[in-house]
Design an enzyme around this catalytic site. Structure first.
Site, PDB file in Angstrom:
ATOM      1  N   SER A 110       1.070  -1.136   0.073  1.00  0.00           N
ATOM      2  CA  SER A 110       0.001  -0.125  -0.004  1.00  0.00           C
ATOM      3  C   SER A 110       0.827   1.285   0.102  1.00  0.00           C
ATOM      4  CB  SER A 110      -0.968  -0.038   1.130  1.00  0.00           C
ATOM      5  OG  SER A 110      -1.855   1.119   1.398  1.00  0.00           O
ATOM      6  N   HIS A 113      -8.360  -4.688  -1.314  1.00  0.00           N
ATOM      7  CA  HIS A 113      -7.006  -3.947  -0.895  1.00  0.00           C
ATOM      8  C   HIS A 113      -6.232  -4.947  -0.072  1.00  0.00           C
ATOM      9  CE1 HIS A 113      -4.235  -0.748  -0.642  1.00  0.00           C
ATOM     10  NE2 HIS A 113      -4.195  -0.872   1.027  1.00  0.00           N
TER      11      HIS A 113
END
Length: 706
Positions: free
Chosen positions: A560, A675
């Site tokens: 991320s 995610h």
């Protein structure tokens, strides 16, 4: 002189703006941002196949995959508390037979005694099969103090967006004609048994530029959502509106938060007669953490009323709701080496988990009702361990907390203010740690800052070995050492496999995180971002200097925001690193604010459409800093097509640019998982095995520079 400087600045900004626009127009890989486009998905399938060919048939791959799956699915795992609801506790359980999970409940006393009596509430796998949906559990919010009606959130495929449906815990079924919020990035909470506060997608103009709700409405039972009454609105430029509620005994305090930026939030609470929501004196830079004894517990990210950043203060909810003058009372101020990380209240005690040089400490705080002052005592739990608060048992004033180290599996304790902690459940050791050791060290960064890191390797190791360094460096998120089967983040037991090979694993607490409180984070914000990259370089150079590893034999890992980190690091120091792992990554900082939730992170990185901000962002943006003629370390990029937070285009374009210039790329894009990438343990196990094979190929089997 000043006017001349301003004119020069204006000219340089104008040139920068033209250059940026031209860069967008000339980007040959822009088409890879078409998430579900046939051409883009064709490219994805081709890249996936190439990585599969290199790794899936390697000797040892299947053994790694099976072992990883066994570790992740182990039915000896701790039944962590999802919520304590009166005399009942709930838990979400995933194993080989239930990959998407069972939401279940047990009598609290049986669970505390280590002999839970589980009853299944929702079988997520069975529900998905019945409803022909790939449901991923997103949680349940059951209305206190009865806890019979719950708001259950389910995501199709693991995206951030989900569907919220009312569910009855007594009948174990969804409520016919009950509350249902259609799929969106929603925020929903109970105001009372027949009323919800709902922030969701209400149609055109109701979402912010970041893709989150802009409007909060009050929805009454028996009416359509379209008839709900607006109670608060934000601006289109905000990050978004959200709602939550905290219980103070049996009193429910609904809260509306308006995130103006990622780090500035306005909070509203009900007025004295609960007819409307009013603003509070809570600083917009502070965080609302919990409520206790009529007090809102607030964490300060900046100095306030003479109280230092990183401290906790308390504010009277009654005074704020009546719009009276509010006393600001200091609850706890950490030392320079400490950082308050999490807070949770039982009925009479505020439990605080703090970091002390990145090691966990637990404190119990009480408020004197007569004077309003707070006292605290440290509650011993474990030495040199990572501590996490998992929940509280309100009326018994117990905190549920875990303690673990990289080599010691987690134990879940029920802890009172005094007396020995009671072990509820311990995870049996999943590997033999007798031959391993952990050291906490400090590296000196470019500006002299001491950066902590944890090093795991074989006992008595003296020669240089390949090393894997995992870091994050952003959004106030501290990297604390957990049991080796869970390191690095989202790669399952990769860290364990790597150390068992005889190699070194490093967890670095670089600036940008929360290891030492707000100042540690702010030291890498916006134009200071280079500090986090310098910190990572410093850790890598330190393990070279101290004989742990060697240049070209160090892999770096980041997910991320960590994708920005490792992308910048590999482009700045290709000589230092030998391999890179990058999951769900940000890479194109020129366009990140136009891609999915990217606009919400401008306070962290800067605004690339502002030439002054792009001037410093352009120096590190990974995609823009890949150069022809430079040999970069091989990279493994993993991500999900269904990631609706960080756009898949970041990883796709970065891979394509590196390959365009003749560099080695391993690429794996999962179709589900959001995610977090893995929708279940099966995918997590495959990824751990693939990453292990990647590191072996690039750092162990290939001839290394001398």
């Amino acid at each position: 002189m000043i006017r001349a400087s301003l004119a020069a600045l204006a000219l340089s900004c104008s040139i920068a703006a033209v250059s940026v626009a031209a860069q967008d127009d000339n980007d040959p890989w822009l088409w890879l941002e078409d998430i579900e486009g046939a051409k883009a998905l064709g490219w994805v399938k081709m890249e996936n196949a190439a990585a599969d060919k290199l790794l899936l048939n390697r000797p040892g791959f299947e053994a790694d995959r099976k072992r990883a799956r066994q570790i992740l699915d182990d039915d000896r795992q701790i039944a962590m508390p999802d919520a304590v609801m009166g005399d009942t506790i709930t838990n979400v359980w995933r194993d080989a037979a239930n990959p998407r999970g069972l939401w279940r409940q047990s009598p609290l006393d049986a669970w505390l005694a280590g002999k839970p009596e589980w009853t299944t509430l929702i079988d997520v796998d069975a529900l998905g099969k019945t409803e022909k949906q790939s449901w991923v559990w997103h949680g349940a919010d059951c209305l206190a103090p009865e806890y019979t009606r719950c708001l259950v959130s389910l995501s199709p495929g693991g995206t951030d967006s989900d569907i919220v449906r009312e569910w009855d815990r007594t009948t174990k079924s969804f409520v016919e004609d009950g509350f249902t919020v259609p799929q969106a990035k929603s925020s929903v909470t109970w105001e009372n048994a027949d009323t919800l506060l709902v922030a969701t997608d209400y149609g055109e103009g109701s979402m912010t530029a970041s893709g989150y709700p802009r409007i909060v409405k009050r929805w009454k039972r028996g009416t359509p959502l379209s008839a709900a009454e607006t109670v608060a609105e934000g601006e289109a430029e905000d990050v978004g509106m959200s709602v939550f509620a905290a219980m103070d005994g049996d009193t429910r305090w609904p809260v509306i938060s308006r995130a103006k930026t990622f780090y500035t939030t306005d909070y509203k609470i009900p007025n004295i007669d609960r007819s409307r929501y009013i603003s509070t004196i809570i600083p917009d830079t502070a965080d609302f953490r919990d409520v206790l004894g009529g007090q809102a517990i607030i964490f300060l990210n900046k100095d306030y009323a003479g109280i230092g950043a990183g401290s906790l203060v308390s504010l009277s909810l009654a005074d704020m709701s009546a719009d009276r003058k509010v006393a600001i009372v200091k609850v706890m101020e950490p030392t320079k080496a400490q950082a308050i990380e999490s807070v949770s209240a039982s009925d009479n005690i505020l439990w605080v988990k703090a970091l002390d040089d990145v090691e966990g400490k637990l404190f119990a705080l009480r408020r004197d009702a007569a004077t309003g002052t707070w006292s605290r005592k440290e509650v011993p739990l474990a030495t040199n361990a990572t501590v996490q608060i998992a929940g509280t048992v309100g009326k018994r004033d117990l905190v549920l907390a875990t303690a673990e180290t990289m080599l010691t599996p987690p134990t879940l304790y029920a802890v009172g203010e005094s007396g020995a902690p009671q072990s509820v459940q311990s995870l049996p050791a999943t590997f033999d740690a007798k031959g391993m050791q952990v050291e906490k060290r400090f590296a000196t960064s470019k500006d002299g800052t001491q950066v902590p890191y944890f090093l795991v390797r074989e006992k008595g190791s003296t020669g240089r070995v390949p090393a894997l360094v995992h870091a994050y460096g952003g959004f106030r998120a501290a990297q604390t050492p957990g049991y080796l089967t869970g390191q690095p983040y989202r790669a399952g037991p990769l860290g364990l496999f790597w150390v068992e090979d005889g190699n070194a694993y490093v967890l670095a607490g670089i600036r940008g995180g929360g290891e030492y409180g707000p100042g540690w984070h702010q030291a890498a914000l916006r134009e200071k971002r280079q500090n986090s990259f310098d910190d990572l370089h410093a850790v890598a150079e330190d393990i070279v200097k101290t004989g742990v590893s060697a240049k070209g034999r160090i892999a770096i890992s980041g997910r991320s925001n960590g994708g920005v980190l490792v992308g910048a690091a590999m482009t700045q120091r290709p000589d230092l690193y030998g391999a890179v792992i990058s999951g769900s990554p940000l890479k194109d900082m020129r366009r990140y604010n136009k891609m999915l939730a990217g606009a919400s992170w401008v306070a962290e990185y800067g605004d690339p459409d502002n030439p002054a901000d792009w001037a410093f962002m352009s120096k590190y943006s990974p995609y823009q800093n890949v150069r022809k003629g430079v040999k970069y370390p091989p990279i493994f990029l993993y991500l999900s097509t269904k990631d609706d937070r960080v756009h898949p285009g970041h990883a796709r374009k970065f891979a394509a640019r590196l390959q365009e210039y003749g560099n080695s790329v391993y690429y794996h894009e999962y179709l589900e998982g959001g995610h977090s990438v893995g929708a279940d343990h099966a995918e997590d196990a495959v990824r751990a095995a693939m990453l292990h094979g990647f590191l072996q190929r690039e750092l162990v089997e290939k001839p290394q520079p001398k």
